[in-house]
Design an enzyme around this catalytic site. Sequence first.
Site, PDB file in Angstrom:
ATOM      1  CG  ASP A  81      53.514  46.525  25.917  1.00 59.29           C
ATOM      2  OD1 ASP A  81      54.609  46.594  25.055  1.00 59.29           O
ATOM      3  OD2 ASP A  81      52.483  46.162  25.367  1.00 59.29           O
ATOM      4  CB  SER A  93      49.171  47.784  20.072  1.00 66.23           C
ATOM      5  OG  SER A  93      48.826  46.428  20.365  1.00 66.23           O
ATOM      6  CG  HIS A 115      53.795  45.247  21.815  1.00 69.56           C
ATOM      7  ND1 HIS A 115      52.899  45.530  22.530  1.00 69.56           N
ATOM      8  CD2 HIS A 115      52.908  45.199  20.618  1.00 69.56           C
ATOM      9  CE1 HIS A 115      51.636  45.507  22.057  1.00 69.56           C
ATOM     10  NE2 HIS A 115      51.735  45.414  20.925  1.00 69.56           N
TER      11      HIS A 115
END
Length: 348
Positions: free
Chosen positions: A112, A189, A82
């Site tokens: 992911d 992230s 993402h």
Amino acid sequence: MLQASGSTVLYRSVETTGDGVDDREDLSISDVAALCADSVVEIATETTVNSWGLFGNSSYLVPGAGSGIIISDTGHILTCAHVIEDAQTIAVRLRNGESYEATVVAADEESDVAIIKIEPTSELTPAVFGSSDDLQVGDSVVAIGNPLGELGGSVTEGIISAMDREVTIQNKGTFTVLQTSAAINSGNSGGGLFNRQGELIGMVNAKASEVGVEGLGFALPIDEISDIIEDLLNYGYVTDRGVTLGVVMVDINDERTAISYGVDQYGCYIYQVNADSNAAYAGLRAGDRIISIDGEAIDDGDEVVEIISNHKANDQITMVIERNGREIEMDITLYGSVPNDATATALS
């Protein structure tokens, strides 16, 4: 059939002292930071967004930020899918200040996980892979990343708060993750979660963002994604997905249907074999009646679909069919399908 297009060495920990991981002494937080910080990078992206207004269509670039983990000395970087999703440009900044343009090697939205690559002009420090399976609730961990997209190399510490936590991320799906109390913010992230031996045991991918909620960060366990990483590096896609037999089946369970198809027994029949499918490779033919798979009797096509869906690529099944009044036992290898957009050729 699988064909690797490259070979990349991942750095893995090697037990050199004691009888197991429990015998190893913990490093200090500062030692872990010194050992691992060079393995974590800042990622900046630009994504084109199209909008409709009173004056027609318009588009503009939206900046994004995240983190990444160096996993090879040739420039491969692990990050969250993402983080780089739909990005037109991806820039990577190392801890030493060097910046590089990056290209996407492969990405898997379902897990992911993504791999990007730079062409470094200086020596890199790949992270050393540890084992998330060896963790216990309460173990001390260190997170390193780029919170807010502006604070690269930030180090926070905490503990493993929970194992195997099921977390649903809006528009991204449900993931099985490690829960940690280490401070996690937007921009973390794709960053690393390390144990107190300086080994990578997770990749940060989310935090709880509700007002008043603190100390709820989440990371993908490295043991759960290591095979995915290997597949993305070597094939450009995840090889244990997309397993199908490659046939069209028809269930014959009444006399009228049996007469219509010209058969004298009820059951699940193969109506069509798709070209270049696992069924075609195995020699299955239209008109074959599927009697059993791995010893389990087959009455209808739904049972076939359920059995096949529980297998992974390269699994082998034993199928008994009836053809021209004769039972035949066949060993069939279930090769995974290759997606049309597989980017394995991007490896070098």
